[in-house]
Design an enzyme around this catalytic site. Structure first.
Site, PDB file in Angstrom:
ATOM      1  N   LYS A  98      26.705  91.731-105.201  1.00  0.00           N
ATOM      2  CA  LYS A  98      26.178  90.880-106.423  1.00  0.00           C
ATOM      3  C   LYS A  98      26.838  91.932-107.725  1.00  0.00           C
ATOM      4  O   LYS A  98      26.758  92.850-108.073  1.00  0.00           O
ATOM      5  CB  LYS A  98      24.674  90.943-106.551  1.00  0.00           C
ATOM      6  CG  LYS A  98      24.202  90.066-107.612  1.00  0.00           C
ATOM      7  CD  LYS A  98      22.682  89.756-107.435  1.00  0.00           C
ATOM      8  CE  LYS A  98      21.948  88.801-108.345  1.00  0.00           C
ATOM      9  NZ  LYS A  98      20.559  88.859-108.156  1.00  0.00           N
TER      10      LYS A  98
ATOM     11  N   GLU B  63      19.310  84.830-100.760  1.00  0.00           N
ATOM     12  CA  GLU B  63      19.529  86.401-101.193  1.00  0.00           C
ATOM     13  C   GLU B  63      18.496  87.164-100.612  1.00  0.00           C
ATOM     14  O   GLU B  63      17.049  86.647-100.292  1.00  0.00           O
ATOM     15  CB  GLU B  63      19.419  86.219-102.680  1.00  0.00           C
ATOM     16  CG  GLU B  63      19.593  87.560-103.126  1.00  0.00           C
ATOM     17  CD  GLU B  63      18.925  87.786-104.803  1.00  0.00           C
ATOM     18  OE1 GLU B  63      18.174  86.601-105.136  1.00  0.00           O
ATOM     19  OE2 GLU B  63      19.713  88.444-105.419  1.00  0.00           O
TER      20      GLU B  63
ATOM     21  N   CYS C 152      22.616  84.620-106.274  1.00  0.00           N
ATOM     22  CA  CYS C 152      21.367  84.133-107.288  1.00  0.00           C
ATOM     23  C   CYS C 152      21.915  84.119-108.713  1.00  0.00           C
ATOM     24  O   CYS C 152      22.556  83.201-108.877  1.00  0.00           O
ATOM     25  CB  CYS C 152      20.282  85.292-107.002  1.00  0.00           C
ATOM     26  SG  CYS C 152      18.934  84.789-107.952  1.00  0.00           S
TER      27      CYS C 152
ATOM     28  N   ASN D  53      23.166  94.474-103.597  1.00  0.00           N
ATOM     29  CA  ASN D  53      22.636  93.480-103.523  1.00  0.00           C
ATOM     30  C   ASN D  53      23.766  92.745-102.859  1.00  0.00           C
ATOM     31  O   ASN D  53      24.825  92.300-103.547  1.00  0.00           O
ATOM     32  CB  ASN D  53      22.101  92.884-104.562  1.00  0.00           C
ATOM     33  CG  ASN D  53      21.227  91.500-104.153  1.00  0.00           C
ATOM     34  OD1 ASN D  53      21.492  90.814-103.142  1.00  0.00           O
ATOM     35  ND2 ASN D  53      20.453  91.049-105.104  1.00  0.00           N
TER      36      ASN D  53
ATOM     37  N   ASN E  77      16.514  84.218-105.113  1.00  0.00           N
ATOM     38  CA  ASN E  77      15.061  84.423-105.461  1.00  0.00           C
ATOM     39  C   ASN E  77      14.787  84.148-106.807  1.00  0.00           C
ATOM     40  O   ASN E  77      15.178  85.130-107.543  1.00  0.00           O
ATOM     41  CB  ASN E  77      14.975  85.913-104.991  1.00  0.00           C
ATOM     42  CG  ASN E  77      14.703  86.197-103.574  1.00  0.00           C
ATOM     43  OD1 ASN E  77      13.706  86.381-102.812  1.00  0.00           O
ATOM     44  ND2 ASN E  77      15.975  86.302-103.172  1.00  0.00           N
TER      45      ASN E  77
ATOM     46  N   GLU F 249      16.238  94.602-110.717  1.00  0.00           N
ATOM     47  CA  GLU F 249      17.553  94.637-109.872  1.00  0.00           C
ATOM     48  C   GLU F 249      18.536  95.792-110.469  1.00  0.00           C
ATOM     49  O   GLU F 249      19.236  96.565-109.989  1.00  0.00           O
ATOM     50  CB  GLU F 249      18.139  93.348-110.127  1.00  0.00           C
ATOM     51  CG  GLU F 249      17.631  92.172-108.936  1.00  0.00           C
ATOM     52  CD  GLU F 249      18.480  91.200-108.610  1.00  0.00           C
ATOM     53  OE1 GLU F 249      19.634  91.210-108.257  1.00  0.00           O
ATOM     54  OE2 GLU F 249      17.945  90.089-109.043  1.00  0.00           O
TER      55      GLU F 249
HETATM   56  N1  CDV Z   1      17.401  87.166-108.086  1.00  0.00           N
HETATM   57  C1  CDV Z   1      17.667  86.676-109.324  1.00  0.00           C
HETATM   58  O1  CDV Z   1      19.148  87.013-109.592  1.00  0.00           O
HETATM   59  N2  CDV Z   1      17.055  86.015-110.016  1.00  0.00           N
HETATM   60  C2  CDV Z   1      17.283  85.486-111.206  1.00  0.00           C
HETATM   61  C3  CDV Z   1      16.128  85.432-112.295  1.00  0.00           C
HETATM   62  C4  CDV Z   1      15.485  86.692-112.354  1.00  0.00           C
HETATM   63  C5  CDV Z   1      16.449  84.699-113.404  1.00  0.00           C
HETATM   64  C6  CDV Z   1      17.989  84.395-111.301  1.00  0.00           C
HETATM   65  O2  CDV Z   1      19.093  84.077-112.112  1.00  0.00           O
HETATM   66  O3  CDV Z   1      17.716  83.294-110.740  1.00  0.00           O
END
Ligand code: CDV
Length: 305
Positions: free
Chosen positions: A127, A47, A172, A110, A197, A146
């Site tokens: 996203k 990501e 993510c 994103n 991430n 975010e």
């Molecule tokens: N980049 C993300 O979406 N990170 C989230 C963290 C913040 C919990 C994740 O679900 O990994």
């Protein structure tokens, strides 16, 4: 019957705030070359792979914020990645921040794309599940903004004919939500590719910090099994500007077993030979959706709570 495809994860280590796109792309091309030597046909990057994870910083200058976004793809900085993939005959998944001029005005997403082995973009995903908070929380060691910097994705979850299979994309936090995978499985997706991430310390919700690696694999393994699909999750990992990002990038088989995994928290390629026909076994039996799902009992899932 077997339908084999070699899929690689290309985990990235931390990216410094002042690291140029061109330098990051050089790192990615080195991973692409490594993946090619190991027989990969598809490579999955993380990501927001082109920059540091900028939602950790509260910024008020729109020009400073927009500097982390791409206004076109490919662009002069990323074209060498597209060229290298085309030269090697490899398709890839790439996550990046997208600045789009649309009918409704300027949007920030994103985003992830699928690029085929000819260098053509064949799929785009924005996203849907944006984690974190929209307000500035100066008491925390870093932010997770975010919800401040991105619009909720407007395309939804898709499934694309790609590299001889059916691929879906997520990003993510999407991986923690069962609906993500099921909506794609219902469209025939056999492989869900996603980048992440994930800070190992979540300052606004630290109660599960000690389980962050467990939860990462738990959600992807359960979802692969329940939807009879491969799941490829690839991290931006390691130390990045005062944040420690979870590694553990992996490829999960439709059985729910992890069949390949990164062993470091840095730039690293790992590869698995995946038989996409395995997805069909369980879709004809335990998870035969047409035969066993009882959708009239699921209506509350789509009601807003
Ligand atoms: N980049 C993300 O979406 N990170 C989230 C963290 C913040 C919990 C994740 O679900 O990994």
């Amino acid at each position: 019957m077997a339908r084999f495809i070699n899929i690689a994860g290309a985990q990235l280590g931390g990216i410094a705030r002042d690291e140029s796109r061109r330098h990051v792309v050089e790192r990615m091309i080195a991973l692409l070359n490594d993946a090619h030597k190991r027989g990969a046909e598809v490579v999955v990057f993380p990501e927001l792979a082109l920059t540091s994870f900028f939602p950790r910083w509260w910024m008020t200058d729109q020009a400073e914020i927009d500097a982390f976004f791409e206004t076109e793809m490919p662009n002069p900085a990323t074209q060498p990645l597209f060229d290298a993939a085309k030269r090697l005959g490899i398709g890839f998944y790439l996550g990046y921040a997208e600045l789009a001029q649309e009918a409704g005005g300027t949007k920030h997403y994103n985003t992830a794309i699928l690029v085929d082995k000819t260098g053509a973009i064949v799929g785009k995903y924005r996203k849907v599940h944006l984690p974190g908070h929209a307000d500035h929380r100066p008491h925390m060691p870093y932010q997770h903004l975010e919800k401040h910097y991105f619009d909720v994705g407007d395309i939804g979850f898709g499934s694309w004919d790609f590299a001889g299979g059916k691929f879906g994309m997520a990003i993510c936090n999407d991986r923690r939500w069962p609906e993500t995978y099921r909506v794609m499985a219902l469209q025939g997706a056999e492989v869900v590719v996603l980048g992440y991430n994930t800070p190992t310390h979540i300052p606004w919700e630290p109660v599960y910090d000690h389980l962050s690696a467990f939860h990462n694999h738990l959600v992807m393994q359960a979802s692969a099994y329940q939807n009879s699909m491969y799941v490829v999750g690839v991290a931006k990992a390691g130390k990045e500007e005062g944040s420690n990002l979870l590694a553990g990038s992996c490829i999960v088989a439709p059985s729910g077993e992890i069949i390949a995994m990164a062993s470091t928290a840095g730039d690293e390629v790992f590869v698995a030979k995946c038989d996409l026909d395995i997805c069909l076994y369980n879709r004809k039996a335990m998870f035969n959706f047409a035969e066993h799902r009882q959708v009239h009992h699921y209506k509350k899932i789509t009601d807003r709570m």
